[in-house]
Structures are given as C-alpha cells and as structure tokens.
Design an enzyme around this catalytic site. Structure first.
Site, PDB file in Angstrom:
ATOM      1  N   GLU A  34       8.657  -0.323  -5.962  1.00  0.00           N
ATOM      2  CA  GLU A  34       8.828  -0.310  -7.375  1.00  0.00           C
ATOM      3  C   GLU A  34       8.523   1.315  -7.901  1.00  0.00           C
ATOM      4  O   GLU A  34       7.765   1.297  -8.863  1.00  0.00           O
ATOM      5  CB  GLU A  34       8.205  -1.436  -8.218  1.00  0.00           C
ATOM      6  N   ASP A 147       6.211  -6.157  -1.404  1.00  0.00           N
ATOM      7  CA  ASP A 147       6.396  -7.279  -2.491  1.00  0.00           C
ATOM      8  C   ASP A 147       7.656  -8.085  -2.173  1.00  0.00           C
ATOM      9  O   ASP A 147       8.649  -7.706  -2.130  1.00  0.00           O
ATOM     10  CB  ASP A 147       6.625  -6.491  -3.751  1.00  0.00           C
ATOM     11  N   ASN A 149       8.106 -11.109  -3.470  1.00  0.00           N
ATOM     12  CA  ASN A 149       8.608 -11.955  -4.425  1.00  0.00           C
ATOM     13  C   ASN A 149       8.761 -13.646  -4.044  1.00  0.00           C
ATOM     14  O   ASN A 149       9.825 -14.208  -4.449  1.00  0.00           O
ATOM     15  CB  ASN A 149       9.890 -11.358  -5.296  1.00  0.00           C
ATOM     16  N   ASP A 218       2.601 -10.447  -2.820  1.00  0.00           N
ATOM     17  CA  ASP A 218       2.534  -9.243  -1.807  1.00  0.00           C
ATOM     18  C   ASP A 218       1.796  -9.722  -0.423  1.00  0.00           C
ATOM     19  O   ASP A 218       0.829 -10.123  -0.638  1.00  0.00           O
ATOM     20  CB  ASP A 218       1.636  -8.018  -2.481  1.00  0.00           C
ATOM     21  N   ASP A 247       1.025  -4.297 -12.711  1.00  0.00           N
ATOM     22  CA  ASP A 247       0.960  -5.826 -12.902  1.00  0.00           C
ATOM     23  C   ASP A 247       0.536  -6.414 -11.787  1.00  0.00           C
ATOM     24  O   ASP A 247       0.362  -7.604 -11.634  1.00  0.00           O
ATOM     25  CB  ASP A 247       2.021  -6.364 -13.658  1.00  0.00           C
ATOM     26  N   HIS A 248       0.547  -5.296 -10.418  1.00  0.00           N
ATOM     27  CA  HIS A 248       0.048  -6.123  -9.191  1.00  0.00           C
ATOM     28  C   HIS A 248      -1.132  -5.160  -8.879  1.00  0.00           C
ATOM     29  O   HIS A 248      -1.562  -4.026  -9.452  1.00  0.00           O
ATOM     30  CB  HIS A 248       1.081  -5.365  -8.014  1.00  0.00           C
TER      31      HIS A 248
END
Length: 259
Positions: A34, A147, A149, A218, A247-248
């Site tokens: 991201e 990630d 998801n 993750d 936020d990770h």
C-alpha cells in the site's frame, strides 16, 4: 537474517514512521504494501539515505508494493502477478536477494461481498496459487509475504462472529488461503505460536488498538527449504501506537544462515 513485511498505508505520508522503524528494527529485507504512490513518487532518496536498496511497483493513489534490502543486492524477477494481462493493479513484486527468492504481495480486500470485488479477490487468489505452486517447484528457498487480507482462523480475529460475512473472513476466502498453505508452505507465525492470539492490524476507529480489537492478516509463508531455518517471528505492535502511523504493524521473521 531478519525479514519484515509492513503495510505502510501510504509510503510518503508515513515516511517518518517508516524511517524510524527501519532505524530501530534494522531488518535486512523489507516488503512494503500500500505505497499509494505512482512509480516516480517513491521516496527513493530517503530510503537510500537510510541504508537500503529498493525496487518498487507503484500506482497512483492505490496499492503499490516494494522490496528493500539493507546492503544486499536486489535482482528483480517479476512485477505483477502472472495469469491476467489485463490486471493493471500494482499488487505483486518478486526478487532474488542473498540466495532467497522473495515475493511481496498485497492481496485484494474483496469488500463489499458478495460482488465484483470479491470475485476479483478470488480470481487473484487462484492466480497466486498457480504461481506459488510453480515457486515450490524451484529448488530454492522462497518467502511469500505481505498483506493477504485474510484471517485464516477464528484465533486470528477479534470477535469472529462479527466478521462472518466480511471478505477477509468468508469461508471461501479462508479455504483459498488454507489450500495455498497446503501446497507445502509454512505459516511462520503459526509454526512458532500455534495457539497464541497475535494481531497485525487494528482499525483506526473505535479505539481498536487500545482495546486490542485486531486482526492477523499479514502473513509469512515459507517454502520447505526455510522451514527448519526459522529461528524467530513476531510483530512490532508498538509501531501501531506511534503518531501518524499505519493501521498495520510490521511483522518479522529471523532465519538462520543458509547451508
């Protein structure tokens, strides 16, 4: 060797956080997701000044993946996941570093589900499984991280009953992840901590981090070459508490030297 994965949620907006973490944690190899930056806007000079080489696959406003290495040569193998020439989203990059093949991925979210976004996610998963099967045929150690998801089990999600219809926890999504692992991959965190609650993501809303209302999305998947080289693994969860942070939180593993 220390390898980390980190969804930075905007590499330029979170650059001070990223540089601070790189300085404190000093990983040898880093996979970022991201980036949310086009190719020409990646902060290459700042990363170089921090002591890291980098390759990246950018995209304006969304997605984007990168691989960094501290004093190690990076040989890019591919950018973009094979199997769909019309897919222009920047979600995969692969390289050879210090005798390892490293695949960095940002798997689609899939929400709202059901719908076209979930369909895209499941199609991407199938392409990933096809490519990962080919990777396992190579006689070399492979790390497939990023990630995903996906929360693979109820242990990986705070209050799983609230997530039953979410694209990160739907049965078909979890089954896709389990079938991927079943090819012969090792989930590094679960190998070392099979029964422990470990999260890598906490939403910005409703004080999720303060309440530890998190998700484990993750993941590190290791080829059989690396299974016995796994020394340690963990999450730098304190980074999630820093100012203007993602936020990770970064996830990391340590491997013994290859033989």
């Amino acid at each position: 060797m220390k390898i980390a994965t980190y969804n930075v949620n905007g590499v330029n907006g979170r650059l001070p956080v990223l540089l601070r973490w790189l300085d404190e944690a000093a990983p040898d190899i880093v996979c970022l997701q991201e980036l949310k930056a086009p190719q020409e806007k990646f902060p290459e000079q700042a990363i170089t000044d921090a002591g890291y080489n980098a390759i990246w696959h950018g995209q304006k406003s969304w997605n984007g993946v990168a691989i960094l290495s501290r004093g190690l040569e990076i040989e890019e193998v591919m950018r973009g996941l094979p199997g769909d020439e019309e897919d222009t989203q920047s979600r995969y990059i692969e390289a050879k570093i210090a005798g390892l093949r490293v695949g960095c991925l940002y798997l689609p979210n899939g929400n709202p589900a059901p719908g076209p976004k979930l369909d895209y996610k499941m199609g991407w998963f199938e392409r990933l499984k096809a490519h990962s099967a080919e990777l396992l045929q190579l006689d070399e150690p492979v790390v497939l991280t990023g990630d995903y998801n996906v929360m693979p089990t109820e242990l990986d999600v705070y209050k799983p009953e609230r997530w039953v219809d979410d694209a990160l926890f739907r049965p078909e999504v979890r089954e896709a992840f389990h079938s991927l692992v079943a090819q012969g991959w090792t989930d590094a965190i679960r190998k070392l901590y099979p029964d422990q609650k470990i999260y890598t993501f906490w939403d910005y809303f409703r004080n999720a981090y303060g309440r530890d209302a998190g998700l484990r999305i993750d993941h590190f998947l290791l080829s059989p070459h690396l299974d016995k080289r796994l020394l340690a693994a963990g999450v730098n969860r304190e980074v999630r508490g820093w100012e203007k942070t993602s936020d990770h939180a970064p996830v990391w593993i340590e491997l013994t030297a290859g033989g």
